[in-house]
Write an enzyme that holds these catalytic residues in place. Structure first.
Site, PDB file in Angstrom:
ATOM      1  N   ASP A  35       0.846  -1.203   0.000  1.00 24.48           N
ATOM      2  CA  ASP A  35       0.000   0.000   0.000  1.00 24.48           C
ATOM      3  C   ASP A  35       0.877   1.246   0.000  1.00 24.48           C
ATOM      4  OD1 ASP A  35      -2.124  -1.722   0.225  1.00 24.48           O
ATOM      5  OD2 ASP A  35      -2.270  -1.505   2.411  1.00 24.48           O
TER       6      ASP A  35
HETATM    7  N1  URA Z   1      -1.164  -5.964   3.879  1.00 22.61           N
HETATM    8  C1  URA Z   1      -1.667  -4.699   3.903  1.00 22.61           C
HETATM    9  O1  URA Z   1      -2.688  -4.455   4.511  1.00 22.61           O
HETATM   10  N2  URA Z   1      -0.976  -3.749   3.242  1.00 22.61           N
HETATM   11  C2  URA Z   1       0.168  -3.971   2.587  1.00 22.61           C
HETATM   12  O2  URA Z   1       0.747  -3.039   2.025  1.00 22.61           O
HETATM   13  C3  URA Z   1       0.669  -5.273   2.572  1.00 22.61           C
HETATM   14  C4  URA Z   1      -0.011  -6.265   3.217  1.00 22.61           C
END
Ligand code: URA
Length: 254
Positions: free
Chosen positions: A104
């Site tokens: 993310d």
């Molecule tokens: N899980 C999440 O919630 N975000 C990420 O970036 C990676 C794994």
């Protein structure tokens, strides 16, 4: 394998094919010590010696980088709004690099960048179950009950519950170093569903406030890399990922 000289130069990140042709015309390239006949001249990577602007330019079929992805940077090749993880790899101009998987925009940590599509597929394909470990800070007190729930496989609103995951509590709000009502954890998951870690904590009524990936398929994030910094993988690390791939494949056949 034979390829055209202009393609060789472009693959090695010298520039576009037209830029490569221009360098050849301007006599900035030699092949085995001689000026080439033209951009269409065929060369054999690994055998013919290509020199660009006075420096040897060996052919690297695949490149592998480990990046500590910073926040406010997207896991994409190009983006109109944000800096991408590929923009941060300034040492290589090759155009076929891509991030292996996604984090993310607000997640930091280990991001593998390569042009090896086969390895990427082996690490990402659903069913390969390559372990990924995250460090997180979570609002609220993460409990032993949560550890048990995570180990069973949580319902995060997908068709099926996610696979069992290993949750380790590093500190909870009994410690002095943390803001009240927060916990520090490490979590190892075997899949890569959208926002998976955040959604797993939401499923037990908790909220992730900071997330960082610290390992993937046995490859550990180098502690020396600050957010935004990267380095090439060592041969040992590349082999580790490739052997991990075989180990996972082997397990599937059982
Ligand atoms: N899980 C999440 O919630 N975000 C990420 O970036 C990676 C794994």
């Amino acid at each position: 394998m034979q390829l055209r000289l202009d393609k060789y130069l472009a693959d090695m990140g010298v520039g576009t094919r037209s830029e490569a042709k221009r360098y050849i015309r301007r006599k900035q390239v030699t092949v085995n010590g001689l000026p080439p006949k033209g951009p269409e001249q065929k060369v054999i990577p690994g055998k013919d010696q290509i020199v660009f602007q006075g420096k040897p330019l060996p052919y690297l079929e695949y490149e592998y980088f480990m990046l500590n992805k910073p926040k406010h940077c997207v896991s994409a090749v190009t983006d109109r709004r944000y800096k991408t993880v590929i923009d941060l790899i300034t040492e290589s101009n090759r155009r076929d690099l891509f991030p292996v998987g996604r984090l993310d925009i607000d997640t930091e940590g280990l991001m593998l960048i390569t042009n090896d599509g086969i390895l990427a597929h082996q690490l990402l394909a659903p069913g390969k179950h390559v372990p990924k470990t995250y460090y997180a800070r979570v609002e609220g007190r993460v409990t032993k009950e949560d550890v048990r729930e995570f180990a069973k496989g949580l319902d995060i609103g997908e068709k099926k519950p996610v696979l069992p995951a290993e949750l380790r509590i590093l500190a909870d709000d009994g410690g002095t170093s943390l803001p009240e009502q927060s916990s520090e954890i490490e979590l190892t998951i075997m899949e890569g569903k959208f926002h998976q870690v955040k959604r797993m904590f939401e499923a037990v009524g908790k909220h992730v406030t900071y997330l960082k990936r610290i390992s993937m398929g046995g490859l550990m994030l180098d502690h020396a890399l600050l957010p935004g910094e990267y380095r090439k993988l060592t041969e040992a690390e590349i082999n580790l990922l490739k052997n991990q791939r075989k180990a996972v494949d082997g397990k599937e056949k059982l």
